[in-house]
Design a protein around this motif. Structure first.
Motif, PDB file in Angstrom:
ATOM      1  N   LEU A   1     -69.594  33.146 -55.578  1.00  0.00           N
ATOM      2  CA  LEU A   1     -69.306  31.946 -56.370  1.00  0.00           C
ATOM      3  C   LEU A   1     -67.960  31.340 -56.009  1.00  0.00           C
ATOM      4  N   MET A   2     -67.039  32.184 -55.546  1.00  0.00           N
ATOM      5  CA  MET A   2     -65.727  31.683 -55.145  1.00  0.00           C
ATOM      6  C   MET A   2     -65.842  30.760 -53.936  1.00  0.00           C
ATOM      7  N   SER A   3     -66.779  31.042 -53.045  1.00  0.00           N
ATOM      8  CA  SER A   3     -66.938  30.167 -51.877  1.00  0.00           C
ATOM      9  C   SER A   3     -67.486  28.802 -52.281  1.00  0.00           C
ATOM     10  N   VAL A   4     -68.326  28.786 -53.302  1.00  0.00           N
ATOM     11  CA  VAL A   4     -68.859  27.509 -53.790  1.00  0.00           C
ATOM     12  C   VAL A   4     -67.750  26.728 -54.499  1.00  0.00           C
ATOM     13  N   ALA A   5     -66.922  27.427 -55.266  1.00  0.00           N
ATOM     14  CA  ALA A   5     -65.793  26.768 -55.929  1.00  0.00           C
ATOM     15  C   ALA A   5     -64.826  26.208 -54.890  1.00  0.00           C
TER      16      ALA A   5
ATOM     17  N   VAL B   1     -67.706  37.793 -49.251  1.00  0.00           N
ATOM     18  CA  VAL B   1     -67.531  36.331 -49.199  1.00  0.00           C
ATOM     19  C   VAL B   1     -66.516  35.951 -50.274  1.00  0.00           C
ATOM     20  N   LEU B   2     -65.243  35.941 -49.888  1.00  0.00           N
ATOM     21  CA  LEU B   2     -64.130  35.604 -50.797  1.00  0.00           C
ATOM     22  C   LEU B   2     -64.142  36.435 -52.077  1.00  0.00           C
TER      23      LEU B   2
ATOM     24  N   SER C   1     -73.647  30.230 -49.878  1.00  0.00           N
ATOM     25  CA  SER C   1     -72.297  30.775 -50.034  1.00  0.00           C
ATOM     26  C   SER C   1     -71.739  31.412 -48.774  1.00  0.00           C
ATOM     27  N   GLY C   2     -72.570  31.705 -47.819  1.00  0.00           N
ATOM     28  CA  GLY C   2     -72.111  32.364 -46.596  1.00  0.00           C
ATOM     29  C   GLY C   2     -72.845  33.668 -46.378  1.00  0.00           C
TER      30      GLY C   2
END
Length: 76
Positions: free
Chosen positions: A21-25, A16-17, A46-47
């Motif tokens: 945490l990157m997906s939440v950002a 997930v990216l 987050s996915g």
């Protein structure tokens, strides 16, 4: 993730990216472009790390999260 004792899918959070945490950002930045934000207490997912698994009637699905434990459910 297994169905009836057979492994169906495996996945890593890096899928997930590269980091969940990157997906939440990404979501926070995207919402900001529309004048919205993530509020305190909101649940953010987050996915998925895997593809969906069909829950066939009578099957048992088990998710193994290593040191975090596992979950299972039986479908009637």
């Amino acid at each position: 993730m297994s169905r009836d004792g057979e492994v169906e899918e495996t996945g890593l959070s890096a899928g997930v990216l590269n980091n969940p945490l990157m997906s939440v950002a990404w979501l926070a930045q995207r919402l900001a472009t529309y004048g919205h934000r993530i509020e305190a207490g909101q649940v953010i997912l987050s996915g998925s790390f895997i593809r969906p698994i069909e829950a066939i009637p009578g099957s048992e699905i088990v998710g193994d999260f290593g040191t975090f434990g596992h979950v299972s459910c039986q479908f009637e």
